[in-house]
Motif scaffolding. Structure first.
Motif, PDB file in Angstrom:
ATOM      1  N   THR A  52       0.861  -1.180   0.000  1.00 19.87           N
ATOM      2  CA  THR A  52       0.000   0.000   0.000  1.00 19.87           C
ATOM      3  C   THR A  52       0.899   1.233   0.000  1.00 19.87           C
ATOM      4  O   THR A  52       1.721   1.400   0.903  1.00 19.87           O
ATOM      5  CB  THR A  52      -0.913   0.020   1.244  1.00 19.87           C
ATOM      6  N   HIS A  53       0.747   2.053  -1.006  1.00 23.10           N
ATOM      7  CA  HIS A  53       1.560   3.261  -1.147  1.00 23.10           C
ATOM      8  C   HIS A  53       0.605   4.447  -1.089  1.00 23.10           C
ATOM      9  O   HIS A  53      -0.062   4.764  -2.075  1.00 23.10           O
ATOM     10  CB  HIS A  53       2.349   3.226  -2.456  1.00 23.10           C
ATOM     11  N   LEU A  54       0.518   5.055   0.089  1.00 20.96           N
ATOM     12  CA  LEU A  54      -0.457   6.114   0.337  1.00 20.96           C
ATOM     13  C   LEU A  54       0.250   7.449   0.497  1.00 20.96           C
ATOM     14  O   LEU A  54       1.186   7.577   1.290  1.00 20.96           O
ATOM     15  CB  LEU A  54      -1.247   5.780   1.608  1.00 20.96           C
ATOM     16  N   MET A  55      -0.213   8.431  -0.277  1.00 26.54           N
ATOM     17  CA  MET A  55       0.351   9.774  -0.235  1.00 26.54           C
ATOM     18  C   MET A  55      -0.751  10.761   0.156  1.00 26.54           C
ATOM     19  O   MET A  55      -1.924  10.541  -0.155  1.00 26.54           O
ATOM     20  CB  MET A  55       0.903  10.163  -1.608  1.00 26.54           C
ATOM     21  N   VAL A  56      -0.341  11.827   0.814  1.00 30.36           N
ATOM     22  CA  VAL A  56      -1.273  12.906   1.132  1.00 30.36           C
ATOM     23  C   VAL A  56      -0.712  14.204   0.572  1.00 30.36           C
ATOM     24  O   VAL A  56       0.485  14.319   0.295  1.00 30.36           O
ATOM     25  CB  VAL A  56      -1.530  13.063   2.651  1.00 30.36           C
ATOM     26  N   VAL A  57      -1.616  15.166   0.393  1.00 27.32           N
ATOM     27  CA  VAL A  57      -1.186  16.492  -0.033  1.00 27.32           C
ATOM     28  C   VAL A  57      -1.578  17.468   1.069  1.00 27.32           C
ATOM     29  O   VAL A  57      -2.681  17.399   1.613  1.00 27.32           O
ATOM     30  CB  VAL A  57      -1.779  16.895  -1.404  1.00 27.32           C
ATOM     31  N   GLU A  58      -0.637  18.340   1.412  1.00 25.51           N
ATOM     32  CA  GLU A  58      -0.855  19.371   2.425  1.00 25.51           C
ATOM     33  C   GLU A  58      -0.833  20.741   1.766  1.00 25.51           C
ATOM     34  O   GLU A  58      -0.017  20.997   0.882  1.00 25.51           O
ATOM     35  CB  GLU A  58       0.266  19.379   3.466  1.00 25.51           C
ATOM     36  N   ILE A  59      -1.728  21.592   2.221  1.00 25.95           N
ATOM     37  CA  ILE A  59      -1.710  22.999   1.865  1.00 25.95           C
ATOM     38  C   ILE A  59      -1.790  23.760   3.174  1.00 25.95           C
ATOM     39  O   ILE A  59      -2.706  23.537   3.974  1.00 25.95           O
ATOM     40  CB  ILE A  59      -2.877  23.378   0.932  1.00 25.95           C
ATOM     41  N   GLU A  60      -0.807  24.592   3.420  1.00 21.80           N
ATOM     42  CA  GLU A  60      -0.723  25.347   4.679  1.00 21.80           C
ATOM     43  C   GLU A  60      -0.873  24.424   5.888  1.00 21.80           C
ATOM     44  O   GLU A  60      -1.649  24.672   6.805  1.00 21.80           O
ATOM     45  CB  GLU A  60      -1.768  26.458   4.693  1.00 21.80           C
ATOM     46  N   ASP A  61      -0.132  23.315   5.873  1.00 26.58           N
ATOM     47  CA  ASP A  61      -0.082  22.330   6.961  1.00 26.58           C
ATOM     48  C   ASP A  61      -1.404  21.603   7.209  1.00 26.58           C
ATOM     49  O   ASP A  61      -1.585  20.995   8.259  1.00 26.58           O
ATOM     50  CB  ASP A  61       0.413  22.973   8.268  1.00 26.58           C
ATOM     51  N   LYS A  62      -2.329  21.643   6.255  1.00 25.91           N
ATOM     52  CA  LYS A  62      -3.593  20.917   6.380  1.00 25.91           C
ATOM     53  C   LYS A  62      -3.649  19.847   5.293  1.00 25.91           C
ATOM     54  O   LYS A  62      -3.430  20.142   4.116  1.00 25.91           O
ATOM     55  CB  LYS A  62      -4.781  21.874   6.218  1.00 25.91           C
ATOM     56  N   VAL A  63      -3.951  18.605   5.686  1.00 23.32           N
ATOM     57  CA  VAL A  63      -4.110  17.523   4.720  1.00 23.32           C
ATOM     58  C   VAL A  63      -5.428  17.743   3.980  1.00 23.32           C
ATOM     59  O   VAL A  63      -6.494  17.798   4.591  1.00 23.32           O
ATOM     60  CB  VAL A  63      -4.094  16.142   5.406  1.00 23.32           C
TER      61      VAL A  63
END
Length: 162
Positions: A52-63
């Protein structure tokens, strides 16, 4: 372009991922349901394995988005299932495209995957446009495959083969 950061998921992302999954605009097009309980950080991480290869994206320290590659076992090890969910406030801002590029990089340049596949609600035209732009093609349609808002909905099976 929004300043965003893409990174691997952390145990402390469990609550943010849960919040994204249960939003009506996300749940409508996924298998998520509003009654899902948020997992503890350890439950969240333990639900994933080395494929399982899970990525998240953050904008201004918020997922604000999450996407994953789920590599199949055995004779299908050259295939991964793709899943992606974006917070409603960030739809149409390039977040999904950036996350998909991140997954494609992992699939192509680190895992050597040949085939990627996903399911997308027939009514989710924006997502379909993104997937087609990234090389996915409709391969079939599943009738009444998802249930949402008291009705059954069709989904397309899409694939990208190298």
């Amino acid at each position: 372009m929004i300043d965003l950061k893409i990174r691997p998921v952390h145990p402390n992302d469990a609550e943010a991922v849960h919040e994204i999954r249960i939003q009506p605009s996300v749940a409508r097009h996924t298998l998520a349901v509003p009654s899902e309980r948020v997992k503890t950080p350890s439950e969240f991480m333990n639900s994933m394995n080395h494929d399982t290869h899970l990525m998240v994206v953050e904008i201004e320290d918020k997922v604000v988005g999450v996407a994953g590659l789920h590599v199949k076992p055995g004779k299908q090890r050259h295939i991964a299932v793709v899943g992606i969910s974006i917070h409603a406030d960030y739809h149409g801002k390039g977040v999904g495209s950036a996350l998909m590029d991140s997954l494609l990089d992992i699939a192509d340049n680190y895992l050597g995957l040949i085939r990627l596949e996903l399911e997308v609600s027939v009514s989710n035209k924006k997502a379909m446009k993104l997937y087609e732009k990234k090389g996915f093609q409709v391969e079939g349609q599943l009738k009444k495959a998802h249930f949402y808002a008291g009705e059954y909905h069709d989904v397309f099976i899409m694939g990208r083969v190298k």
